[in-house]
Structures are given as C-alpha cells and as structure tokens.
Design a protein around this motif. Structure first.
Motif, short mmCIF file in Angstrom:
data_model
loop_
_atom_site.label_atom_id
_atom_site.label_comp_id
_atom_site.label_asym_id
_atom_site.label_seq_id
_atom_site.Cartn_x
_atom_site.Cartn_y
_atom_site.Cartn_z
N ILE A 7 -3.11 1.34 -0.96
CA ILE A 7 -2.77 1.19 0.45
C ILE A 7 -2.58 -0.26 0.84
O ILE A 7 -1.77 -0.58 1.73
N GLU A 8 -3.28 -1.16 0.15
CA GLU A 8 -3.14 -2.59 0.47
C GLU A 8 -1.70 -3.07 0.23
O GLU A 8 -1.18 -3.88 0.99
N ARG A 9 -1.07 -2.57 -0.83
CA ARG A 9 0.32 -2.98 -1.12
C ARG A 9 1.28 -2.46 -0.06
O ARG A 9 2.23 -3.14 0.33
N ILE A 10 1.02 -1.23 0.40
CA ILE A 10 1.87 -0.66 1.43
C ILE A 10 1.77 -1.46 2.72
O ILE A 10 2.78 -1.83 3.34
N VAL A 11 0.54 -1.76 3.14
CA VAL A 11 0.36 -2.52 4.38
C VAL A 11 0.95 -3.91 4.25
O VAL A 11 1.61 -4.41 5.16
N ARG A 12 0.75 -4.55 3.11
CA ARG A 12 1.30 -5.90 2.91
C ARG A 12 2.82 -5.89 2.98
O ARG A 12 3.43 -6.79 3.56
N HIS A 13 3.44 -4.85 2.44
CA HIS A 13 4.90 -4.77 2.48
C HIS A 13 5.38 -4.53 3.91
O HIS A 13 6.41 -5.09 4.33
N ILE A 14 4.66 -3.69 4.67
CA ILE A 14 5.02 -3.49 6.07
C ILE A 14 4.93 -4.81 6.83
O ILE A 14 5.82 -5.15 7.64
N GLU A 15 3.86 -5.57 6.59
CA GLU A 15 3.71 -6.87 7.26
C GLU A 15 4.89 -7.78 6.94
O GLU A 15 5.47 -8.42 7.84
N ARG A 16 5.25 -7.86 5.67
CA ARG A 16 6.37 -8.72 5.28
C ARG A 16 7.66 -8.26 5.91
O ARG A 16 8.47 -9.06 6.39
N ARG A 17 7.87 -6.95 5.91
CA ARG A 17 9.11 -6.40 6.45
C ARG A 17 9.23 -6.67 7.95
O ARG A 17 10.32 -6.97 8.45
N LEU A 18 8.11 -6.57 8.67
CA LEU A 18 8.13 -6.79 10.12
C LEU A 18 7.95 -8.25 10.50
O LEU A 18 8.12 -8.61 11.67
#
Length: 260
Positions: free
Chosen positions: A184-195
């Motif tokens: 889940i940490e990778r998913i959240v980190r990618h969302i942060e980068r994307r936004l």
C-alpha cells in the motif's frame, strides 16, 4: 445479458450486455470491504436468493461478484486459489463467502468472480482509489503496514468477463485480478507523485495479506497473458485515471475525489 444494478460495475458491463443472452449479472450488492451493515448484507442475500430462484426457473446463468480481498484470502505464504481453503476475517469477507456457498449448493448455472480492487471512472468514493486520493488531497493518509492491494483496470475486468462468458465456464469460481499485489505504501506514494502532493502518513493496525492466484484465470482466458499484468501494471492503472495537478486534455476522466 440482464445486468441487475446501476452502479460502477453495472455501468461498465452494459457495454457487453448485448453479446450474452441468457446471462443475469448480480451487480447490485455490497461493494465496500469495510461494510458491516447487517441490513445491507440482508438485502444482498435476499437479492441473490431471488435471482437463484429466477435462474432455476429460466435456465439462465447467474454471475455473482465476490471478493479476492484480504477479507477473504488471509493466509500469507502462497497465493490464494479458488479451490483452496479460505478463512474470512471480516464481516464483508464472511458475507461474500456465505453467498458463494449458497450458489455452490444450488442447482443453477453460475459463475462466481472474486474481484481484486477494480479501478476506473465513476467509482463510488468509498472504494480504494477514490478513498486514497481523497485522503492524499486532505493531507493525511492512514496506512496499514503490511497491507497489499491487487489493482485491476475496470476495462480489463469487462474484457475478462466477456471472454469468460464466451468460454461457457459453469458452476465455478474464478479470481479476477492482476496477480500482482502491491504494498500500500507504493500505491500511496505513486498517487502523491501523480497529484504533486505530499500527505502525512498515519499508521493503522498492521495487516496480513495473501497474494491472489490467477492461474485458473489465465488457463480459462489465455488473453489475460497479453493484458500487461505484472509488477508495473498498477502504475499504468493509476496514471490512466489520476490526472496530474494542472493537466489538461486528458484522454480519461479522473477518479472522483469526494472527501471521506
């Protein structure tokens, strides 16, 4: 195909409805893994029982959506299989598994699909990606250490269901997922980068997650081998539906970000 329901999955499945006469799809059930409402569970149970009676009379095939989430697959160490043991640990997982068993003891033609975390436009805000996106935008995300999520694009889900119905698969259960659960940490980190945002992470209760086996899916639907599932698949799904801040001219509608 008679699609029962008017929500997220029902809307996307309408695109293939004309191609499968004699199929009834129960797409009006409980869709939140955090759901604990006894009344909602009773409504879905009543709906399924009504559809079992209908299909018993008509000879139609019934498609039922169960879950391949950590509420059902809870034994780490090897991927969860459709024919292997399951020990549901949440009310949602217990409810879905109980409905699976009702279908199994019926005499109708059915197809039970255990879904991973489906992602796409028009999702309700309680589902995984809209909820995580809303939390990131709010500046605070709750992380459950050890949890992993298997994301799958709704367009790939529709393609797979279309193919499965074409095979004539009957009275069986199939995992419909990418087969690559992501921390889940990778998913959240990618969302942060994307936004283009950074949120405060708050630890929740440590979680135990079991991988999802897609061997049966790939055997029944060989096309799944060419759908790009793999370690980087989740990034492509997130990039498809999450527009960067200030982006214009996107080919896809972003996920809704209704606050929790």
């Amino acid at each position: 195909m008679d699609v029962i329901g008017n929500g997220f999955l029902a809307g996307h499945l309408s695109t293939i409805a004309q191609g499968h006469p004699g199929v009834v799809v129960a797409a009006a059930g409980v869709s939140a893994a955090q759901h604990t409402s006894a009344e909602s569970f009773r409504r879905e149970t009543a709906l399924l029982n009504d559809l079992i009676r209908r299909c018993s009379r008509s000879g139609e095939r019934l498609v039922f959506f169960s879950t391949a989430s950590s509420g059902l697959y809870t034994q780490p160490g090897q991927p969860g299989t459709e024919d292997g043991p399951v020990r549901p640990t949440t009310p949602y997982g217990q409810h879905k598994y109980a409905l699976e068993q009702e279908l199994a003891v019926s005499e109708i033609d059915y197809l039970t699909l255990r879904l991973g975390h489906v992602v796409g436009p028009d999702q309700p805000p309680h589902q995984l990606l809209p909820a995580l996106t809303a939390q990131v935008r709010s500046g605070r995300v709750r992380i459950f250490p050890g949890s992993r999520r298997d994301l799958i694009d709704v367009t790939d889900v529709v393609t797979i269901i279309d193919a499965l119905l074409g095979t004539g698969a009957s009275r069986t259960t199939v995992n419909v997922a990418s087969g690559c659960a992501v921390p889940i940490e990778r998913i959240v980190r990618h969302i942060e980068r994307r936004l283009g945002l950074t949120a405060q992470w708050v630890d929740g209760t440590p979680a135990v997650t079991q991988e999802i086996s897609t061997a049966k899916l790939r055997r029944l639907v060989p096309r799944a081998e060419r759908m790009g599932f793999g370690p980087d698949y989740y990034r492509r799904v997130l990039d498809k539906y999450l527009s960067p801040v200030g982006a214009a001219g996107s080919d896809h509608r972003p996920l809704p970000v209704t606050p929790l």
